[in-house]
Structures are given as C-alpha cells and as structure tokens.
Design a protein around this motif. Structure first.
Motif: not given
Length: 183
Positions: A133-145, A166-180
């Motif tokens: 839960r904590r990882t999912i909550e804070h991952l979006p902020a970390f991906l902004e760094e 893993m299900d929660a990380m997939k869209p966040l990482l895809k968004k990060w990848r596409d932004r990069e």
C-alpha cells in the motif's frame, strides 16, 4: 550476447580483508577508508577490463540507499560506469533508512560530480500488504524525481498482494516511460 553488467550491492566495503593476498599486497589487512578505496579500485579495474573486451557494454552499480555520503561518493567515482545508484523502498523514511526518498538527491549530486548517470532500483520484493500500500501510494511522487535509469523487481515475491502491486505499478511505469520518450 551480454549487453550489460550490474555490480549489485557492493557489500565488502564495510568489511576488513585479512586475506593472505591483501596482507601480501598491502603489508597488512585492508580496512576502513583503505578498504573502501581498494574495493572501488577492484571494481573499477573489473569494469574497465569488461569494457575493453566489449566496448558497447552498459555497466552499472548500486548500493544500499542508507550508506553514508563518503561511500556513495566513492562508489560514484568508480571508473567506467554508465550508471550508479541505490536500491531501496519507495516511501519516505528517516535519514539512514533504506528508502529512495531523500537518498536519491545524494546519489544525483555524486553522479553529477563524477559524470555518471543516476540509477534507482525500486525494491518491490518481500513486501507486506501494508508495504505494498505504501509503495503504491508513494510511487507516483518518486517517478517525478529525475533518474536516468530505473529498475524494479517484477513480481518480487511479495509475501502478500503481489498482483495488487504489479497491477498498480504497470500504468504508472508506462506513463513514466512514455513521458521519458517525449522529445
């Protein structure tokens, strides 16, 4: 063919080397600051040798997030590295905790001084339900760094809720990848 090497959590910097080879080469055990420098020299030589054999290799190293500044600085100075970074949990924590938040700034500064790319490994293994839960909550902020090279464990053997993470990380990482990828 091998495309890269990652020196994973160099742990011997904390130890003393009382081996016959160390005593013969150095006149005594390798310890303290000398052990840190000797370790970095060893991995620098290994890195340069690997790069000489395969010039296109990507070579990275990471260590625990909570290592002191002098060790972070020493590791970032390793010759021949493309990326240097830390691994840690993806939530805020106290200074000295094995977390990415608060520690990546130290890594980016050291990487900048040594002209090496920054790297972060998001620890996603062996997490409890609360840690997921904590990882999912804070991952979006970390991906902004800013980070040059990002790694994580896919299906990291969580004790609970592995698919949830893993299900929660997939869209966040895809968004990060596409932004990069945007120019």
């Amino acid at each position: 063919p091998i495309q890269g090497i990652i020196w994973d959590e160099i742990k011997v910097m904390h130890e003393e080397d009382h081996s016959e080879h160390a005593i013969r080469a150095l006149g005594g055990p390798s310890k303290g600051g000398d052990q840190v420098r000797n370790t970095i020299d060893f991995f620098s030589a290994a890195t340069l040798r690997a790069r000489a054999r395969r010039p296109g290799l990507k070579i990275s190293s990471f260590v625990y997030a909570q290592l002191p500044d002098d060790m972070i600085e020493a590791c970032a100075s390793m010759e021949g590295l493309d990326y240097f970074g830390i691994d840690g949990r993806c939530w805020p924590g106290d200074a000295g905790a094995k977390v990415l938040f608060g520690n990546m700034q130290r890594v980016r500064a050291a990487c900048g001084r040594h002209r090496v790319g920054s790297m972060a490994l998001i620890e996603t293994q062996i997490l409890t339900k609360e840690e997921v839960r904590r990882t999912i909550e804070h991952l979006p902020a970390f991906l902004e760094e800013p980070v040059d090279h990002l790694l994580y464990y896919y299906h990291g053997a969580c004790r609970e809720e592995e698919d949830t993470l893993m299900d929660a990380m997939k869209p966040l990482l895809k968004k990060w990848r596409d932004r990069e990828r945007r120019p």
